[in-house]
Scaffold this active site. Structure first.
Site, short mmCIF file in Angstrom:
data_model
loop_
_atom_site.label_atom_id
_atom_site.label_comp_id
_atom_site.label_asym_id
_atom_site.label_seq_id
_atom_site.Cartn_x
_atom_site.Cartn_y
_atom_site.Cartn_z
N ASP A 40 0.86 -1.18 0.00
CA ASP A 40 0.00 0.00 0.00
C ASP A 40 0.90 1.23 0.00
O ASP A 40 1.68 1.44 0.93
CB ASP A 40 -0.89 -0.04 1.26
CG ASP A 40 -2.09 0.89 1.12
OD1 ASP A 40 -2.15 1.65 0.13
OD2 ASP A 40 -2.95 0.85 2.02
N ASP A 134 -2.69 2.63 -6.21
CA ASP A 134 -1.64 2.63 -5.19
C ASP A 134 -1.65 1.41 -4.29
O ASP A 134 -1.15 1.44 -3.19
CB ASP A 134 -1.76 3.91 -4.35
CG ASP A 134 -3.10 4.00 -3.63
OD1 ASP A 134 -3.99 3.20 -3.95
OD2 ASP A 134 -3.26 4.89 -2.78
N GLU A 135 -2.24 0.32 -4.76
CA GLU A 135 -2.40 -0.85 -3.89
C GLU A 135 -2.31 -2.12 -4.72
O GLU A 135 -2.86 -2.17 -5.82
CB GLU A 135 -3.80 -0.81 -3.30
CG GLU A 135 -3.88 -0.73 -1.81
CD GLU A 135 -5.33 -0.84 -1.40
OE1 GLU A 135 -5.67 -1.80 -0.72
OE2 GLU A 135 -6.13 0.05 -1.80
#
Lengths: 424, 380
Positions: A40, A134-135
């Site tokens: 993350d 973003d993960e």
């Protein structure tokens, strides 16, 4: 309960043990079966802006809309100290922290940086399931020999490379299941790392509030609270039959399993999109049906362009209409055959709007969605008798080509010609 | 009211009348069937009627009347009862607000509905002409197959009937195919010219149910001619009226291509069997691909990823080779509708309409039935 409540906000590099979470200091850890990593990125948009504007480092940074209804899309950790979090109205954030530096979102740049991040992850293992910009989940089973160490070693490698190659920090949760790995990364961020060995999973999970369980939203949380269940441990100790009876078969089963850390979902690389959608919140509520219809065309154009760019087409067209009081109506219709043509999407969206009972009502937000996606090369078009020539699809493909060469705004439907330049 | 009639005679008449009973009546009395026992021109007749404001049906049969009368009963219930009676004489008599149906050892008592609330059936318009009932039923079924089922486009859910003197033309289209059939009939006025749009399903049901007698009389009263927009059919003691559809039917004649680049002929039954087999692997919305060369037709369906099927038939082709794709259901509808053993297919290009007819007669006269089918454009 939101994820934020699980965050500590303090960097942590730790290992779950029978004495609770202890700092990781390079000692041997039994991470052999913890092959799932959840990566993350920390305050992703804000971090990218810090990277581009070195002068703002160590100052509170916000990314988000600055209009009257703008919301915070991302806040760095300096800003979070003031109680600011994402999805908060920008006006409120600026009252909490008037000296914050605000950047309007630059999604193109974020996507470019995100692509670099994902490339880095895919160089570790091809088993990467991207969840958002973003993960991502990684399954590193089998990657250990090549990379000279187990999952914990690989996580440290990723974090070091992320800092060196991208100039960004990330947090990594390491566990045997996706569910626990994701909770672990949430617990240790920012710039953290947390291993939850399988034998300590229940000790890790059971003190957490029920909202930590995947699938528990506000409503389910209320239902669980009425049953007297506040923690994951409470849920785990409830007979599965009771959960099924109260929450329904599917959710009851799911929670009974998750509460014991059982999550069979594998890491699946490249999950195809399930839908393509876009929506617009107006600066002030709009009730003029003509303007709403124009907006639906504009959003349909955007969705159709994204469908064509990704080589997809969808059979179900939906609209989302939000009234001034935030009550939201969604309507959808399934077409005889999939489409990637804005004209068709817009025609259905406008019919759904016309039949919604909200024509003339002040609307705060409208959205267009296309679902039931299939690869466009498998879409065949039944020609109709009154259909002449190559049709709108060919026109819109030509439009894509013009936009590619001359930029957005070079070509658009006449009814949108008066809209602002950056609208389309 | 009191009358006697043989069970089979009553069962036929009740079943036919019950066909047009509304499933969800807008007013309760429309669920009723009107029974009228009376002396008509010196004959003792029972007349049964049903009506839902769109379609009316009326049939008369000979009965023995002890006491004339008029009652309204639940049509569905009466049809169920009569269908299950033993094959003996049925006696129907009223007893206050009830009606008693007895047959052999069985006896039913049904509550009647208020007959005074029942609407008056529309009168049959004046006779326009007559046609052989079997010919008419066959022609209607050939055409109705192409009618649309989408009620948002009501004008496409009908069969257009064009009358020009002794020629009747029937046409239907759902935008993806179009069927045209011409037939000759006997008009009352040899110079008659009229057009009507009749709901396709009602027309097909009606035509099929009137094949008992040799001829069907057709009575048309169009709004253009100052009538009430209604068509009536009568044959073998049965008569039915239907309200006409409104709306503009597509100008179809200009859609029928005049010239072709390729003409193929295939044995119809072989073709139908092959289409059914090959389309087993065609998922929903995926077309059947046909490739015609001078002496061969290759049928293909399915994709490389999942399942594929291919079959080759002998065929003749005059003109250019052609590859074309169709919705297999539309293709089957057309092949099943032609009357010849040989299917005659005319093509222009792979994105232009194709025409399916029976093999033309040796004297070169044009086929009286044409089925136009739009291809599916395959993405690549």
């Amino acid at each position: 309960m939101s994820r934020r409540q699980l965050e500590r906000g303090e960097p942590m590099r730790g290992v779950m043990t029978d004495r609770g979470i202890v700092p990781y200091e390079g000692h041997p850890v039994n991470d052999a079966d913890c092959t799932i990593l959840h990566i993350d990125m920390d305050a992703f948009f804000a971090s990218v802006e810090e990277l581009r504007h070195p002068d703002v480092v160590r100052r509170p940074v916000l990314v988000g809309g600055t209009g009257p209804r703008g919301v915070v899309a991302s806040a760095n950790y300096q800003a979070r100290r003031y109680g600011i979090h994402s999805a908060m109205p920008m006006s409120r954030a600026l009252r909490l922290c008037p000296h914050a530096v605000v950047f309007p979102p630059d999604h193109e740049t974020y996507r470019r940086v995100s692509a670099g991040v994902m490339d880095l992850l895919r160089s570790i293992t091809p088993q990467v399931e991207q969840l958002s910009v973003d993960e991502a989940f990684l399954d590193v089973a089998g990657a250990d020999r090549r990379l000279g160490g187990g999952p914990l070693h690989i996580a440290q490698l990723i974090r070091a490379r992320m800092r060196a190659e991208q100039g960004l920090t990330c947090s990594v949760g390491i566990a045997a299941t996706k569910f626990v790995a994701k909770l672990a990364s949430t617990r240790c961020k920012p710039d953290g790392l947390l291993v939850v060995p399988t034998r300590h999973v229940t000790a890790f999970l059971h003190p957490l509030p029920v909202g930590a369980l995947w699938g528990v939203g506000e409503r389910t949380e209320q239902a669980l609270r009425r049953m007297g269940l506040r923690t994951v441990g409470d849920v785990a100790r409830t007979p599965p039959d009771t959960l099924r009876h109260e929450l329904g078969q599917a959710l009851g089963n799911q929670l009974a399993e998750l509460a014991w850390g059982y999550d069979p979902r594998p890491v699946t690389p490249e999950t195809a999109d399930k839908s393509v959608s876009t929506e617009e919140t107006f600066p002030t509520d709009i009730h003029d049906p003509e303007r709403i219809r124009r907006e639906l065309l504009r959003l349909s154009e955007k969705v159709a362009r994204r469908l064509r760019a990704s080589g997809q087409a969808g059979r179900t067209v939906g609209v989302k209409l939000r009234r001034a009081d935030f009550s939201t109506v969604t309507r959808s219709r399934t077409l005889p055959e999939p489409t990637d043509v804005a004209r068709q999407i817009a025609a259905v969206a406008r019919e759904l709007y016309a039949a919604s009972g909200l024509v003339g009502a002040p609307l705060r937000l409208v959205g267009v969605r296309v679902e039931g996606l299939v690869s466009a090369d498998r879409v065949h078009h039944q020609l109709a008798l009154d259909e002449e020539g190559p049709g709108w699809r060919a026109v819109e493909r030509l439009q894509d080509e013009v936009v590619r060469r001359f930029g957005t705004g070079a070509l658009r439907p006449a009814s949108l010609a008066l809209c602002e330049e950056d609208d389309v | 009211m009191k009358f006697r009639v043989e069970r089979d005679v009553l069962a036929d008449a009740v079943a036919w009348t019950a066909r047009t009973l509304p499933v969800r009546p807008s007013v309760p009395v429309l669920a009723g069937m009107l029974l009228d026992a009376d002396d008509v021109d010196g004959h003792q007749r029972l007349t049964l009627s049903s009506f839902d404001y769109e379609v009316s049906a009326q049939v008369s049969v000979d009965v023995d009347i002890d006491e004339p009368g008029r009652i309204l009963v639940s049509g569905k219930l009466l049809a169920e009862i009569v269908r299950n009676l033993p094959p003996q004489t049925v006696e129907v008599s009223t007893d206050g607000a009830k009606v008693v149906v007895s047959c052999g050892s069985a006896k039913f008592t049904i509550l009647t509905l208020p007959v005074e609330d029942y609407p008056t059936l529309p009168a049959m318009p004046a006779l326009t002409g007559s046609v052989l009932s079997d010919t008419f039923a066959a022609a209607v079924s050939q055409v109705a197959v192409a009618a649309g089922r989408d009620d948002t486009l009501p004008m496409l859910t009908g069969v257009r009937i064009e009358i020009e003197g002794s020629t009747v033309t029937l046409v239907s289209t759902d935008r993806y195919r179009l069927a045209v059939r011409e037939l000759t009939w006997t008009p009352e006025d040899p110079n008659v010219s009229a057009v009507a749009l009749v709901p396709a399903k009602t027309l097909a049901d009606t035509a099929k149910s009137l094949t008992g007698g040799a001829q069907i009389s057709i009575a048309l009263s169009t709004a253009e001619n100052g009538g009430e927009g209604m068509i009536g059919f009568e044959g073998g003691g049965r008569r039915t009226t239907t309200r006409l559809l409104e709306g503009e039917f597509p100008k179809y004649r200009k859609l029928l291509p005049e010239s072709f680049n390729s003409v193929a002929e295939v044995q119809k039954n072989e073709f139908i069997e092959a289409v059914k087999r090959v389309s087993l692997v065609a998922e929903r919305n995926t077309p059947l691909r046909l490739s015609f060369t001078s002496d061969r037709l290759v049928l293909e369906a399915g994709t490389g990823e999942e399942a594929q099927a291919v079959e080759e038939l002998s065929a003749t082709l005059e003109g250019d080779d052609i590859q074309i794709a169709f919705n297999s259901t539309f293709l089957l509808d057309g092949l099943n509708a032609i009357e010849s053993d040989v299917a005659h297919l005319q093509f222009t290009t792979s994105t232009k309409p194709a025409i399916i007819t029976g093999k033309p007669a040796d004297d070169g006269t044009a086929s009286d039935y044409r089925y136009l089918i739009m291809p599916v454009r395959i993405s690549n």
